[in-house]
Scaffold this motif. Structure first.
Motif, PDB file in Angstrom:
ATOM      1  N   VAL A 104       0.837  -1.200   0.000  1.00  9.86           N
ATOM      2  CA  VAL A 104       0.000   0.000   0.000  1.00  9.86           C
ATOM      3  C   VAL A 104       0.874   1.252   0.000  1.00  9.86           C
ATOM      4  CG1 VAL A 104      -1.643   1.334   1.371  1.00  9.86           C
ATOM      5  CG2 VAL A 104      -1.983  -1.116   1.094  1.00  9.86           C
ATOM      6  N   VAL A 105       1.896   1.253   0.857  1.00 13.99           N
ATOM      7  CA  VAL A 105       2.765   2.419   0.974  1.00 13.99           C
ATOM      8  C   VAL A 105       3.562   2.635  -0.318  1.00 13.99           C
ATOM      9  CG1 VAL A 105       4.721   3.406   2.231  1.00 13.99           C
ATOM     10  CG2 VAL A 105       2.891   2.251   3.483  1.00 13.99           C
ATOM     11  N   ALA A 106       3.958   1.550  -0.975  1.00 11.71           N
ATOM     12  CA  ALA A 106       4.678   1.675  -2.253  1.00 11.71           C
ATOM     13  C   ALA A 106       3.801   2.369  -3.288  1.00 11.71           C
ATOM     14  CB  ALA A 106       5.109   0.297  -2.753  1.00 11.71           C
ATOM     15  N   ASP A 107       2.506   2.065  -3.288  1.00 13.97           N
ATOM     16  CA  ASP A 107       1.562   2.730  -4.190  1.00 13.97           C
ATOM     17  C   ASP A 107       1.457   4.216  -3.849  1.00 13.97           C
ATOM     18  OD1 ASP A 107      -0.742   2.867  -6.129  1.00 13.97           O
ATOM     19  OD2 ASP A 107      -1.825   3.338  -4.291  1.00 13.97           O
ATOM     20  N   TRP A 108       1.366   4.523  -2.552  1.00 12.70           N
ATOM     21  CA  TRP A 108       1.306   5.930  -2.137  1.00 12.70           C
ATOM     22  C   TRP A 108       2.567   6.676  -2.553  1.00 12.70           C
ATOM     23  CZ3 TRP A 108      -0.373   4.925   3.643  1.00 12.70           C
ATOM     24  CH2 TRP A 108      -1.696   4.450   3.646  1.00 12.70           C
TER      25      TRP A 108
END
Length: 366
Positions: free
Chosen positions: A73-77
């Protein structure tokens, strides 16, 4: 179309709403009594007497992503420009020895911050297609309609806010006795409606905290670290150089200090949970700053100084570490938040993901 209500737009509720709408195609309405999203990831925008604008991350200073699901999720953000890694030196300061220790030279896990503010993440998530937001709309009562198999939500003023096939409560005030302490009214969720969950959520211990926002004209050159925990102080627990984060203004040297839970508990025992008068917050701000000066680092007077009380933002226990959220499948009610998994942003993200997954399992089987 299955319509769901999310109560609370902190990171857990925002993640859940984003997953439900974006990944699972569910229509979501978020209700929050605040003026905007963020919860403990909220920022403060302050204006000085001479018109200078200052911005502080006065809640969560950063977060980590050690879990694989959270990391994705954080990689997408990060790809969307919502977060950046805070690459600075962190450590601790011992009040007794008056020394700093840089204990993170061994490459400990990355620290992420929202850009340009911590609440930028929540603001982006709750603005995605399929998510409707209603700010300044506190929920006063949740009513289960057995015949319809749905929930009816009413506002604090008694106005009906709509009927929903399911509810995600990411705000502890939905069921906490603290809601009564603050408003004089029973919590929105009658725990008799969810007897299997009631014993777990009846009372979640919390650690209160006061945050102190400081702005200086010149760099605090006597401090070698950009963030540090404070050992052997009964007043301060940690300090962060807010202006050193990616995307922040460097026009002034902005710092955020957090009190110890002990200090905050003692003061709340005297004042209660009602809104504090400005004079009390000014006194708190001066006491916290005096302790900062007592570190013996020749810290000058700031040109801006203001305290904020976090009365119940930091949970002191985890109530559903294995399941990551609480779930009543019959009434389609999920309860999520950092208090379910771990008392930090990563725990809140995991809990929001779990709550969204519970609803997806229900709807995909229909």
């Amino acid at each position: 179309m299955n319509r769901l209500a999310v109560i609370g737009s902190g990171i857990s509720g925002a993640v859940c709403a984003s997953q439900l709408a974006g990944k699972y195609g569910v229509s979501v309405t978020i209700f929050d009594s605040a003026r905007g999203p963020g919860g403990r990831m909220s920022g403060r925008r302050e204006t000085t007497e001479d018109g200078k604008e200052l911005v502080f991350d006065h809640g969560a200073p950063y977060f980590t992503a050690t879990n694989a699901d959270v990391h994705r999720v954080v990689a997408d953000w990060e790809a969307r420009g919502l977060v950046a890694e805070w690459k600075e030196s962190f450590g601790s300061f011992d009040f007794i020895s008056r020394t700093f220790s840089d204990y993170e030279k061994d490459g400990s896990c990355k620290k992420f911050v929202g850009t340009p503010k911590m609440n930028s993440i929540c603001r982006a998530l709750v603005s995605e297609p399929g998510v409707e937001t209603k700010f300044g709309a506190g929920v006063g009562r949740l009513e289960w309609l057995e015949d319809e198999g749905s929930w009816s939500l009413n506002g604090m003023d008694g106005q009906n806010l709509g009927h929903f096939k399911g509810v995600i409560a990411s705000d502890k005030n939905v069921f906490s006795p603290r809601f009564t302490d603050l408003t004089g009214r029973p919590p929105p969720l009658d725990l008799h409606l969810v007897p299997e969950l009631a014993s777990k959520i009846k009372e979640i211990p919390v650690d209160p905290c006061f945050a102190l926002m400081l702005a200086f004209e010149e760099p605090l050159s006597s401090i070698p670290l950009k963030g540090f925990s404070i050992l052997n102080s009964k007043v301060l627990s940690r300090a962060y150089y807010d202006s050193s984060k990616p995307g922040r203004s460097r026009q002034s040297e902005n710092w955020v200090l957090h009190s110890t839970a002990e200090y905050a508990e003692n003061l709340i025992a005297q004042t209660g949970l009602q809104k504090l008068p400005a004079a009390t917050l000014d006194k708190v701000a001066e006491e916290l700053f005096q302790e900062f000066q007592n570190m013996g680092l020749s810290i000058p007077r700031p040109f801006f100084k203001k305290a904020h009380r976090w009365g119940a933002a930091f949970p002191a226990a985890s109530i559903s570490e294995e399941e990551k959220c609480l779930w009543d499948g019959k009434k389609k009610l999920a309860i999520c938040g950092d208090f379910c998994v771990s008392p930090n942003v990563e725990g809140a993200i995991l809990s929001g993901l779990a709550a969204a997954s519970k609803f997806n399992d229900i709807f995909s089987s229909l």
